[in-house]
Design an enzyme around this catalytic site. Sequence first.
Site, mmCIF file in Angstrom:
data_model
loop_
_atom_site.group_PDB
_atom_site.id
_atom_site.type_symbol
_atom_site.label_atom_id
_atom_site.label_comp_id
_atom_site.label_asym_id
_atom_site.label_seq_id
_atom_site.Cartn_x
_atom_site.Cartn_y
_atom_site.Cartn_z
ATOM 1 N N LYS A 193 -2.841 -4.727 4.842
ATOM 2 C CA LYS A 193 -2.880 -5.325 3.526
ATOM 3 C C LYS A 193 -3.757 -6.420 3.373
ATOM 4 O O LYS A 193 -4.563 -6.356 2.141
ATOM 5 C CB LYS A 193 -1.411 -5.687 3.095
ATOM 6 C CG LYS A 193 -0.350 -4.527 3.110
ATOM 7 C CD LYS A 193 1.002 -4.895 3.162
ATOM 8 C CE LYS A 193 1.865 -3.748 3.334
ATOM 9 N NZ LYS A 193 3.388 -3.982 3.327
ATOM 10 N N GLN A 228 7.147 -8.831 4.345
ATOM 11 C CA GLN A 228 7.190 -7.627 5.070
ATOM 12 C C GLN A 228 8.766 -7.332 5.525
ATOM 13 O O GLN A 228 9.250 -8.164 6.467
ATOM 14 C CB GLN A 228 6.125 -7.824 6.326
ATOM 15 C CG GLN A 228 5.799 -6.223 6.909
ATOM 16 C CD GLN A 228 5.284 -5.241 6.054
ATOM 17 O OE1 GLN A 228 4.667 -5.412 5.210
ATOM 18 N NE2 GLN A 228 5.700 -3.945 6.360
ATOM 19 N N ASP A 243 6.025 -5.562 -4.527
ATOM 20 C CA ASP A 243 6.811 -4.493 -3.750
ATOM 21 C C ASP A 243 7.835 -3.500 -4.522
ATOM 22 O O ASP A 243 8.261 -2.560 -4.196
ATOM 23 C CB ASP A 243 7.352 -4.929 -2.560
ATOM 24 C CG ASP A 243 6.794 -5.110 -1.233
ATOM 25 O OD1 ASP A 243 6.138 -3.898 -1.144
ATOM 26 O OD2 ASP A 243 7.053 -5.897 -0.421
HETATM 27 N N1 GUN Z 1 8.519 -2.227 5.338
HETATM 28 C C1 GUN Z 1 8.053 -0.999 5.180
HETATM 29 N N2 GUN Z 1 7.454 -0.557 4.105
HETATM 30 C C2 GUN Z 1 7.326 -1.778 3.348
HETATM 31 C C3 GUN Z 1 6.803 -2.001 2.298
HETATM 32 O O1 GUN Z 1 6.345 -1.100 1.331
HETATM 33 N N3 GUN Z 1 6.838 -3.414 1.663
HETATM 34 C C4 GUN Z 1 7.266 -4.222 2.555
HETATM 35 N N4 GUN Z 1 7.478 -5.510 2.270
HETATM 36 N N5 GUN Z 1 7.963 -4.029 3.934
HETATM 37 C C5 GUN Z 1 8.107 -2.912 4.221
#
Ligand code: GUN
Length: 291
Positions: free
Chosen positions: A52, A96, A119
């Site tokens: 990211k 995350q 998100d």
């Molecule tokens: N863990 C697995 N997928 C995601 C996501 O799309 N965003 C976040 N913040 N954590 C995750």
Amino acid sequence: MNILDGKLVSQAVKSSLRVLVEERIQNGKKVPHLAAILVGSNGASETYVASKVKSCAEIGFKSTLIRLPEEVSEQELLFHINALNEDFDVDGILVQLPLPRHISEQKVIESIYASKDVDGFHPESVGRMVQGLPAYFPATPYGILLLLEHYNIETKGKHAVVIGRSNIVGRPISILLSRNAYPGNCTVTVCHSHTKNLQEICLQADIIIAALGKAEFLKGDMVKQDAVVIDVGITRVEDPAKKSGFSLKGDVDFSSVSPRCSYITPVPGGVGPMTIAALMKNTYQACLAKD
Ligand code: GUN
């Protein structure tokens, strides 16, 4: 059988964002800024967050990465989130997941300002999405929509079977595919661990979204001829032949399923890169909302 090439499409999405950012810079406007918080050192989470941050750099976004130790208290994590909430320069915040067990994920999700919830996990974002209002869609479902759209895949009137009901993927993609829009207007069936006649249901599907997190679960004898199959799974399976010691497996048994499909996503290189591209689009929108 055609491959839905998430790597290629995500590059196209990111390239178009880069052009938009360059235009913003030329016009003296604010550059989008994503802040990510990573708690602990879960291998998969480290990889996702690094991707990211790297994508932000490629596009020309600003990014901030806050790394906190596994033992960080919930209170301290909430303190960091609040500082990012109050920082005008930060457009999008992501924490995350998963988080260590001593921290309430729900509390953390709800502490992020909905206006910065790129998100799309905040109940306000989910509620807006369900009601068909402008909202940040969760990145993985949004990435799937972008992929279906890129390949012009017909969805209207199709039977979509979603395997998995997580808040991150299964539940939101089921909502989005049933909305009155493109991609959408599907008849959606959500299957889960208590579904009894899964094979029978899958065999009726024009579109299958496999998002249950079990390596190579969906087999060829569960898929109708010419179905579209979207593989959301990404499980690390021990593999001594690999330098890393593991290989990545999707939820779909590619060798038996792909000959039956009209379109299928590979793992890796399918939904994964699209998730990041979708997050970048959400971050761009969050910045735009401040103009
Ligand atoms: N863990 C697995 N997928 C995601 C996501 O799309 N965003 C976040 N913040 N954590 C995750």
